[in-house]
Design an enzyme around this catalytic site. Structure first.
Site, PDB file in Angstrom:
ATOM      1  N   GLU A   1      46.678  21.900  77.824  1.00 58.85           N
ATOM      2  CA  GLU A   1      46.594  22.887  78.475  1.00 58.85           C
ATOM      3  C   GLU A   1      45.495  23.755  78.223  1.00 58.85           C
ATOM      4  O   GLU A   1      45.609  24.697  78.448  1.00 58.85           O
ATOM      5  CB  GLU A   1      48.079  23.489  78.356  1.00 58.85           C
TER       6      GLU A   1
ATOM      7  N   CYS B   1      53.006  22.710  76.954  1.00 56.16           N
ATOM      8  CA  CYS B   1      52.957  21.629  75.808  1.00 56.16           C
ATOM      9  C   CYS B   1      53.797  20.385  76.342  1.00 56.16           C
ATOM     10  O   CYS B   1      53.868  19.519  75.845  1.00 56.16           O
ATOM     11  CB  CYS B   1      53.876  22.124  74.813  1.00 56.16           C
TER      12      CYS B   1
ATOM     13  N   HIS C   1      59.696  19.829  69.950  1.00 57.47           N
ATOM     14  CA  HIS C   1      58.475  20.511  70.025  1.00 57.47           C
ATOM     15  C   HIS C   1      58.383  21.405  68.915  1.00 57.47           C
ATOM     16  O   HIS C   1      59.056  22.132  68.589  1.00 57.47           O
ATOM     17  CB  HIS C   1      58.438  20.952  71.519  1.00 57.47           C
TER      18      HIS C   1
HETATM   19  N1  CAA Z   1      59.774  36.329  54.070  1.00 52.61           N
HETATM   20  C1  CAA Z   1      60.433  35.524  54.858  1.00 52.61           C
HETATM   21  N2  CAA Z   1      60.842  35.553  56.122  1.00 52.61           N
HETATM   22  C2  CAA Z   1      60.476  36.677  56.723  1.00 52.61           C
HETATM   23  C3  CAA Z   1      59.677  37.846  56.235  1.00 52.61           C
HETATM   24  C4  CAA Z   1      59.449  37.615  54.970  1.00 52.61           C
HETATM   25  N3  CAA Z   1      58.997  38.536  54.212  1.00 52.61           N
HETATM   26  N4  CAA Z   1      59.432  38.668  57.337  1.00 52.61           N
HETATM   27  C5  CAA Z   1      59.924  37.948  58.288  1.00 52.61           C
HETATM   28  N5  CAA Z   1      60.649  36.931  58.303  1.00 52.61           N
HETATM   29  C6  CAA Z   1      61.108  35.948  59.239  1.00 52.61           C
HETATM   30  C7  CAA Z   1      61.780  36.583  60.097  1.00 52.61           C
HETATM   31  O1  CAA Z   1      63.315  37.076  59.687  1.00 52.61           O
HETATM   32  C8  CAA Z   1      61.902  35.715  61.281  1.00 52.61           C
HETATM   33  O2  CAA Z   1      62.972  34.624  60.995  1.00 52.61           O
HETATM   34  P1  CAA Z   1      64.011  34.334  62.015  1.00 52.61           P
HETATM   35  O3  CAA Z   1      63.268  33.993  63.422  1.00 52.61           O
HETATM   36  O4  CAA Z   1      64.949  33.174  61.218  1.00 52.61           O
HETATM   37  O5  CAA Z   1      64.919  35.407  62.278  1.00 52.61           O
HETATM   38  C9  CAA Z   1      60.608  34.887  61.126  1.00 52.61           C
HETATM   39  O6  CAA Z   1      60.192  35.556  59.927  1.00 52.61           O
HETATM   40  C10 CAA Z   1      59.674  35.501  62.171  1.00 52.61           C
HETATM   41  O7  CAA Z   1      59.503  36.991  62.263  1.00 52.61           O
HETATM   42  P2  CAA Z   1      59.341  37.688  63.414  1.00 52.61           P
HETATM   43  O8  CAA Z   1      60.476  37.312  64.731  1.00 52.61           O
HETATM   44  O9  CAA Z   1      59.887  39.255  63.305  1.00 52.61           O
HETATM   45  O10 CAA Z   1      57.965  37.511  63.979  1.00 52.61           O
HETATM   46  P3  CAA Z   1      57.238  38.045  65.138  1.00 52.61           P
HETATM   47  O11 CAA Z   1      58.086  38.670  66.239  1.00 52.61           O
HETATM   48  O12 CAA Z   1      56.215  38.732  64.636  1.00 52.61           O
HETATM   49  O13 CAA Z   1      56.566  36.552  65.816  1.00 52.61           O
HETATM   50  C11 CAA Z   1      57.148  34.800  67.419  1.00 52.61           C
HETATM   51  C12 CAA Z   1      57.419  35.581  66.007  1.00 52.61           C
HETATM   52  C13 CAA Z   1      57.423  35.733  68.562  1.00 52.61           C
HETATM   53  C14 CAA Z   1      57.488  33.733  67.573  1.00 52.61           C
HETATM   54  C15 CAA Z   1      55.475  34.890  67.408  1.00 52.61           C
HETATM   55  O14 CAA Z   1      55.036  34.016  66.316  1.00 52.61           O
HETATM   56  C16 CAA Z   1      54.986  34.219  68.679  1.00 52.61           C
HETATM   57  O15 CAA Z   1      54.850  35.137  69.575  1.00 52.61           O
HETATM   58  N6  CAA Z   1      54.510  32.940  68.789  1.00 52.61           N
HETATM   59  C17 CAA Z   1      54.073  32.314  70.020  1.00 52.61           C
HETATM   60  C18 CAA Z   1      55.084  31.948  70.946  1.00 52.61           C
HETATM   61  C19 CAA Z   1      55.791  30.734  70.471  1.00 52.61           C
HETATM   62  O16 CAA Z   1      55.514  29.951  69.650  1.00 52.61           O
HETATM   63  N7  CAA Z   1      57.106  30.679  71.048  1.00 52.61           N
HETATM   64  C20 CAA Z   1      57.863  29.349  70.663  1.00 52.61           C
HETATM   65  C21 CAA Z   1      58.919  29.045  72.037  1.00 52.61           C
HETATM   66  S1  CAA Z   1      57.740  28.663  73.538  1.00 52.61           S
HETATM   67  C22 CAA Z   1      57.045  27.065  73.164  1.00 52.61           C
HETATM   68  O17 CAA Z   1      57.670  26.498  72.142  1.00 52.61           O
HETATM   69  C23 CAA Z   1      55.853  26.697  73.765  1.00 52.61           C
HETATM   70  C24 CAA Z   1      54.566  26.521  72.765  1.00 52.61           C
HETATM   71  O18 CAA Z   1      54.299  25.859  72.224  1.00 52.61           O
HETATM   72  C25 CAA Z   1      53.982  27.991  72.768  1.00 52.61           C
END
Ligand code: CAA
Length: 396
Positions: free
Chosen positions: A82, A114, A240
């Protein structure tokens, strides 16, 4: 019926990586959020010369050498990506030249976020199943998944980047992993969870929505698989892996469909899924290759003990389409995997500073226009050298 599946597998990753704790420090975030919260320790960072073509070619060249296959045996070469380097010329055409594939070989590129690599793998399996019978040469396919995952600097997606290629030989009587033909469930829906407009190198993502889309797709694909797959349990499952925590959420979600409690799902995760997350936690998200990096991780950790075991595979492509399918670790796979040493080779990479990582990313917009001779390129591996007369040039 003859078995069909993955006969050999090899990986190529960039030489440089970033520790997620270094990224967290630079972004003012507790390291625990990236390392425990997302389940990522290190992510591979591609330098300018390590573009998706170079990564694919290096993985495929290693694959041919390790498996003892000659390029002349390959009748189909599909590259799932991609992060293509051209709107028209496929990476598979570059591989045709760089690897010396035969002129009778069919080559093309597949795209569905993906899922592109899985599309290639499943097509290769069908092509082999439809192949010539008695007397003719057996059909052998090369499927390569290659990507450089980029999100905007400082965005929530930034800690879930990565880069790398997984190359696989697909054949009858595979020596590594036999796919269960027909045991497969699909799910698709038109969603905007993750995409990359034509003028951008970084993905646009609706992060939390993408997690929900992934889990919805898992429900649909798993239930479709279960309706055709019989009652034999899965001893391991590879998902994945955009980041390790996503696979953990996926496993909990999947077991929840069968009414299994969270505590039981957590125990099952350690046995059934955790071994597949060792390599992804050191490389990051490699998009199309991510599921197959998870499979490589599982095999490197446990192939000998899992010979004959049934393994589930879940592939998710944003946008979205997904497939749950299954297979078995081939008898004798343990002895092949003993020679891999993937985890050991990852330990030999170069740790980048945060400043070096940012410099690589800030130079990104110019890389696809860099005149030949202006990029610094180490010798040894196949590398992208720059542009001459509108053409991308590679060392070989
Ligand atoms: N210590 C330990 N854990 C902590 C922490 C700390 N100090 N602070 C936060 N966390 C935990 C949170 O509790 C959370 O865990 P849970 O999901 O179990 O609740 C985790 O860390 C992540 O925290 P947030 O949800 O607040 O993180 P975020 O909102 O900043 O970002 C995300 C998370 C939205 C996945 C971001 O990384 C993102 O956009 N990633 C890209 C998109 C992606 O990968 N999507 C996955 C599905 S799509 C797909 O699979 C296709 C692909 O390949 C892209």
């Amino acid at each position: 019926m003859e078995t069909i599946g993955i006969d050999a597998l090899a990986l190529a990753v960039p030489n440089g990586y970033l520790e997620l704790s270094d990224l967290a420090a630079a972004r003012g975030v507790p390291a625990g959020k990236f390392v425990e919260g997302l389940g990522v320790r290190q992510m591979a960072i591609a330098a300018a010369h390590e573009d998706p073509v170079a990564l694919a070619a290096n993985a495929a060249r290693r694959l041919l050498a390790q498996s003892g296959r000659d390029p002349s045996e390959i009748g189909l070469c599909i590259v799932g990506t991609e992060t293509a380097v051209d709107h028209s010329k496929p990476i598979a055409a570059y591989l045709h030249g760089l690897l010396g594939l035969p002129s009778r070989c069919r080559v093309y590129e597949t795209k569905h976020a993906c899922f592109g690599g899985t599309a290639g793998l499943l097509t290769a399996v069908d092509w082999i199943a439809a192949g010539p019978s008695l007397g003719a040469a057996p059909r052998v396919a090369l499927v390569v998944c290659t990507d450089v995952a980029r999100y905007e600097l400082g965005s929530a997606g930034e800690p879930t980047q990565g880069a790398g290629a997984v190359a696989m030989i697909v054949s009858a009587r595979p020596r590594l992993f036999e796919l269960e033909l027909g045991a497969s469930g699909s799910f698709s829906r038109d969603v905007h969870d993750f995409w990359r407009p034509l003028d951008r190198k970084e993905a646009v993502v609706d992060g939390h929505h993408s997690v929900a889309c992934y889990l919805d797709a898992l429900t649909g694909a798993f239930e479709a698989w279960r309706s055709v797959a019989g009652s034999e349990p899965l001893l391991r499952t590879c998902y994945h892996v955009p980041y390790g925590k996503m696979a953990k959420k996926a496993h909990r979600h999947r077991l929840g469909l069968d009414g299994i409690t969270e505590a039981e799902a957590a125990r099952s995760f350690e046995r059934e899924v955790a071994p597949s997350l060792i390599l992804p936690s050191l490389v990051g998200n490699i998009y199309t290759g991510s599921l197959y990096l998870a499979l490589a991780s599982l095999l490197e950790a446990e192939a000998a003990r899992l010979e004959g075991a049934r393994v589930g595979l879940f592939s998710y492509g944003s946008g979205c389409t997904a497939e749950f399918f299954s297979g078995r670790v081939a008898n004798g796979a343990g002895a092949i995997v003993d020679r891999w040493a993937i985890a050991r080779s990852l330990a030999e990479r170069t740790r980048l500073t945060f400043e070096e990582y940012e410099a690589i990313r800030r130079a990104d917009p110019q890389v696809d226009r860099a005149p030949l001779g202006t990029l610094s390129v180490p010798t040894g591996a196949i590398a992208y050298l720059g542009i001459e007369q509108e053409r991308r040039v590679y060392s070989n």
